[in-house]
Write a protein that holds these residues in place. Structure first.
Motif, short mmCIF file in Angstrom:
data_model
loop_
_atom_site.label_atom_id
_atom_site.label_comp_id
_atom_site.label_asym_id
_atom_site.label_seq_id
_atom_site.Cartn_x
_atom_site.Cartn_y
_atom_site.Cartn_z
N LEU B 77 0.81 -1.21 0.00
CA LEU B 77 0.00 0.00 0.00
C LEU B 77 0.85 1.27 0.00
O LEU B 77 0.37 2.35 -0.30
CB LEU B 77 -0.93 0.02 1.22
CG LEU B 77 -2.02 -1.04 1.25
CD1 LEU B 77 -2.80 -0.96 2.54
CD2 LEU B 77 -2.97 -0.87 0.06
N LEU B 80 0.47 3.52 -3.11
CA LEU B 80 -0.62 4.49 -3.23
C LEU B 80 -0.30 5.77 -2.46
O LEU B 80 -0.57 6.88 -2.93
CB LEU B 80 -1.92 3.90 -2.69
CG LEU B 80 -2.49 2.70 -3.45
CD1 LEU B 80 -3.76 2.23 -2.77
CD2 LEU B 80 -2.76 3.07 -4.89
N ALA B 81 0.30 5.61 -1.27
CA ALA B 81 0.58 6.78 -0.44
C ALA B 81 1.70 7.62 -1.05
O ALA B 81 1.60 8.83 -1.16
CB ALA B 81 0.95 6.33 0.97
N THR B 84 0.83 9.66 -4.37
CA THR B 84 -0.03 10.80 -4.09
C THR B 84 0.77 11.92 -3.42
O THR B 84 0.68 13.09 -3.80
CB THR B 84 -1.17 10.36 -3.16
OG1 THR B 84 -1.75 9.17 -3.70
CG2 THR B 84 -2.23 11.42 -3.04
N LEU B 85 1.57 11.56 -2.43
CA LEU B 85 2.31 12.58 -1.68
C LEU B 85 3.42 13.20 -2.51
O LEU B 85 3.80 14.35 -2.30
CB LEU B 85 2.85 11.99 -0.37
CG LEU B 85 1.74 11.58 0.60
CD1 LEU B 85 2.32 10.89 1.83
CD2 LEU B 85 0.92 12.79 1.03
N PHE B 241 6.99 1.77 6.73
CA PHE B 241 6.04 2.44 5.84
C PHE B 241 6.28 3.95 5.83
O PHE B 241 6.44 4.56 4.78
CB PHE B 241 4.60 2.13 6.31
CG PHE B 241 3.53 2.82 5.51
CD1 PHE B 241 3.01 2.25 4.36
CD2 PHE B 241 3.03 4.06 5.91
CE1 PHE B 241 2.01 2.88 3.63
CE2 PHE B 241 2.04 4.71 5.18
CZ PHE B 241 1.53 4.11 4.03
N VAL B 245 7.71 5.87 2.60
CA VAL B 245 6.84 6.84 1.92
C VAL B 245 7.54 8.21 1.85
O VAL B 245 7.52 8.88 0.83
CB VAL B 245 5.47 6.94 2.62
CG1 VAL B 245 4.68 8.14 2.11
CG2 VAL B 245 4.68 5.66 2.38
N LEU B 246 8.18 8.61 2.97
CA LEU B 246 8.89 9.90 2.95
C LEU B 246 10.03 9.86 1.93
O LEU B 246 10.17 10.77 1.10
CB LEU B 246 9.46 10.22 4.33
CG LEU B 246 8.43 10.65 5.38
CD1 LEU B 246 9.09 10.85 6.73
CD2 LEU B 246 7.73 11.94 4.94
N SER B 249 8.50 9.72 -1.72
CA SER B 249 7.73 10.88 -2.18
C SER B 249 8.65 12.10 -2.33
O SER B 249 8.46 12.91 -3.24
CB SER B 249 6.56 11.18 -1.26
OG SER B 249 6.99 11.40 0.06
N PRO B 279 -2.80 13.42 -8.47
CA PRO B 279 -3.16 12.39 -7.49
C PRO B 279 -4.33 11.52 -7.94
O PRO B 279 -4.36 10.32 -7.70
CB PRO B 279 -3.53 13.20 -6.24
CG PRO B 279 -2.74 14.44 -6.36
CD PRO B 279 -2.70 14.75 -7.84
N LEU B 280 -5.31 12.14 -8.64
CA LEU B 280 -6.49 11.38 -9.07
C LEU B 280 -6.10 10.23 -10.00
O LEU B 280 -6.75 9.20 -10.03
CB LEU B 280 -7.50 12.31 -9.75
CG LEU B 280 -8.09 13.38 -8.83
CD1 LEU B 280 -8.99 14.30 -9.62
CD2 LEU B 280 -8.86 12.71 -7.69
N THR B 282 -3.63 8.38 -9.67
CA THR B 282 -3.20 7.26 -8.83
C THR B 282 -4.34 6.27 -8.58
O THR B 282 -4.11 5.10 -8.31
CB THR B 282 -2.67 7.79 -7.48
OG1 THR B 282 -1.85 8.92 -7.74
CG2 THR B 282 -1.87 6.74 -6.75
N LEU B 283 -5.59 6.79 -8.63
CA LEU B 283 -6.74 5.93 -8.38
C LEU B 283 -6.77 4.72 -9.31
O LEU B 283 -7.23 3.65 -8.92
CB LEU B 283 -8.04 6.73 -8.52
CG LEU B 283 -8.37 7.67 -7.37
CD1 LEU B 283 -9.59 8.51 -7.70
CD2 LEU B 283 -8.60 6.88 -6.09
N VAL B 286 -5.31 1.54 -8.03
CA VAL B 286 -6.05 0.76 -7.06
C VAL B 286 -6.55 -0.55 -7.69
O VAL B 286 -6.52 -1.61 -7.07
CB VAL B 286 -7.25 1.57 -6.51
CG1 VAL B 286 -8.17 0.71 -5.67
CG2 VAL B 286 -6.74 2.75 -5.71
#
Lengths: 74, 493
Positions: B77, B80-81, B84-85, B241, B245-246, B249, B279-280, B282-283, B286
């Protein structure tokens, strides 16, 4: 420096998705409640993908409003 | 026709259409260096979106993300994060970077370091690290083409011929049309990918379980631990995580190709608007996750997780659809591979060869050298992809740990007057060395944190404290943002 720094308001709006999708992981990383057939962690991230766009849209409004007020340098 | 023939023909048609569009994209345009590398700085919101989205939807997203959902579960996951970030981060520095880039005619990541810090060794070092980090990423794309095409064609096209055809085609369209080709091939590729992702992500759970809800219910019942972190792993927990993510991103736009894509935009406003919309996109990923999770129950026990999604697709859909996925997947690998080769060739010619070996070269000669380097790099990466193999995500994370070390130099360089050349240089060297050491000695993750993230923290500390301890730069060099008459090389208008 002459580079126009982002405004505080925009930065605050930008920090919201980081809080929600990254730092708070231990609060939402679980299966229950299952919403729309998805485990909660997946559902939460999907919601925040959309909400991140909204946050950035608001930040965009702030930045362009400021640019208009101060007048573009170029 | 046999099912293999149907899917092979479908794959070939799609790839041929994609390559033809790329080839035609730059016809009737004079290809100087500026046009070839940054599209003459004339891309509007739509083309920038296509270029940047094209760079996101790589083989990694297609096979690697579903592979991780399959083999590791919850930790996947992070994809996804972080995507977006990454756009949130980009909102706050790409527009400013664009302004600076236009004033000083920047085309590459190294150009930034060279102009901001006025040190050709720092710029050269950045260039070498950038190219070296590219190699695994590029190899990953070609390995991906091989996997996708061979599985989707029922082994009708072998991995090596598939990779060879892909390299020849992409070298041809990059050579002819530069970055414009990449943006236009993305149109075909992304349309197909979004369609394929939706069909796969909705279709597979529907065919095998009767829907997405029942699929997750079955998974939550039989393998509940798989759906949360650390999933099927022992050491990829919440600290991992957050740190990963940091790292990723912040590092996303430090990839030399993503950095260079900034300069194709027509205005700073284009980049801001792009950050709001991206970001959208990225959907759509999913749905790839749905397929990866479904595969856990449908085809358990595969040795190579990267194959999970395609294996399920092959089992669930008719041959023409498999061919469509194969063709889309092949383009998905070729578009990023094309932009990597383009960027690496420009970096080599403009920021390494010219400053070090031939300072007298004109821009046109640099452009000529860069274009011939495209062919050389294509061949090198093909050889690497044929003779070595590793799983996709681990390759990618290694490259990320390297390129993210540019972040302090770029962001502090833009916003902090006091930052000094020697401190940035020391920070980058220590950061890269620490990341390489930790990863090669298998200490990733260390204390539950991503090794690249620890290296980045070290790098930040050295850059900040080093800058405070060393004397500030002389006045003239410091203000890269103050326009001077002789520096307006890249000015449009």
């Amino acid at each position: 420096m002459d580079v126009k720094k982002p405004s505080v308001g925009a930065l605050l709006l930008g920090s919201i998705p980081f809080a929600a999708m990254c730092f708070s992981v231990s609060l939402w990383d679980r299966i229950d409640p299952i919403l729309f057939g998805m485990p909660f962690n997946l559902f939460w991230l999907i919601c925040w993908i959309a909400l991140t766009s909204s946050c950035l849209w608001a930040a965009y409004q702030l930045e362009t409003a400021r640019d208009k007020r101060t007048g573009r340098t170029q | 026709m046999s099912s293999a023939t149907v899917s092979v023909v479908t794959i070939l048609i799609i790839v041929a259409i994609g390559a033809a569009i790329g080839f035609l994209a730059g016809v009737h345009r004079k290809m100087n260096l500026e046009q070839w590398t940054v599209g003459g700085r004339g891309f509007g919101v739509v083309l920038v979106f296509l270029l940047m989205a094209g760079e996101v939807y790589t083989t990694f997203a297609f096979l690697g993300a579903s592979g991780w959902a399959y083999s590791r579960g919850g930790p996947a996951l992070y994809v996804l994060a972080y995507l977006t970030l990454a756009y949130v981060v980009s909102f706050f520095f790409l527009p400013q970077l664009w302004e600076v880039g236009r004033k000083h005619g920047m085309q590459t990541l190294s150009d930034f370091f060279s102009v901001r810090y006025g040190n050709k060794y720092l710029a050269g070092f950045v260039c070498v690290v950038g190219i070296v980090c590219f190699i695994p990423y590029l190899q990953l794309q070609l390995t991906g083409v091989g996997i996708i095409v061979s599985v989707a064609s029922f082994d009708g096209i072998g991995r090596t011929p598939a990779m060879a055809i892909a390299v020849v085609l992409l070298v041809a369209f990059v050579f002819a049309s530069g970055v414009r080709a990449v943006a236009w091939v993305s149109v075909v590729k992304d349309a197909l990918m979004v369609f394929a992702a939706l069909a796969i992500g909705i279709g597979i759970p529907l065919i095998h379980f009767g829907g997405i809800g029942p699929m997750f219910a079955a998974l939550a019942h039989s393998r509940p631990a798989h759906l949360t972190m650390p999933g099927a792993t022992t050491n990829l927990g919440h600290a991992w995580f957050i740190s990963t993510v940091l790292l990723t991103s912040l590092g996303f736009y430090m990839w030399p190709h993503a950095f260079a894509a900034t300069f194709t935009a027509r205005s700073a406003d284009t980049l801001r608007r792009n950050a709001v919309v991206m970001p959208l996109y990225t959907l759509t990923l999913v749905f790839i996750f749905f397929a990866g999770f479904a595969a856990v129950l449908i085809v358990p026990g595969l040795a190579n997780g990267d194959l999970a999604m395609l294996t399920v697709v092959r089992r669930s859909f008719p041959p023409w659809f498999l061919g469509l996925v194969g063709g889309a997947g092949a383009l998905t690998a070729m578009v990023p591979a094309a932009i990597f080769i383009l960027t690496a060739a420009t970096l080599f010619a403009k920021n390494l060869y010219r400053p070090v070996f031939a300072p007298a070269m004109t821009d046109d000669q640099v452009a000529k050298l860069a274009r011939s380097m495209v062919i050389v790099l294509g061949l090198i990466s093909l050889c690497l992809a044929i003779y070595s193999s590793t799983t996709l995500v681990s390759l990618l994370l290694t490259g990320y740990a390297g390129v993210t070390q540019f972040f302090p130099g770029v962001v502090l360089g833009l916003y902090w007057k006091r930052v000094t050349t020697s401190a940035v240089f020391a920070g980058v060297i220590v950061g890269v060395a620490a990341a390489v050491f930790l990863m090669l000695s298998h200490r990733d993750p260390l204390f539950g944190l991503s090794a690249g993230f620890l290296a980045l923290c070290l790098n930040f500390l050295i850059t900040v404290f080093g800058s405070l301890l060393t004397p500030a730069l002389s006045k003239g060099r410091l203000d890269i943002t103050r326009p001077t008459a002789d520096q307006n090389i890249g000015q449009r208008s």
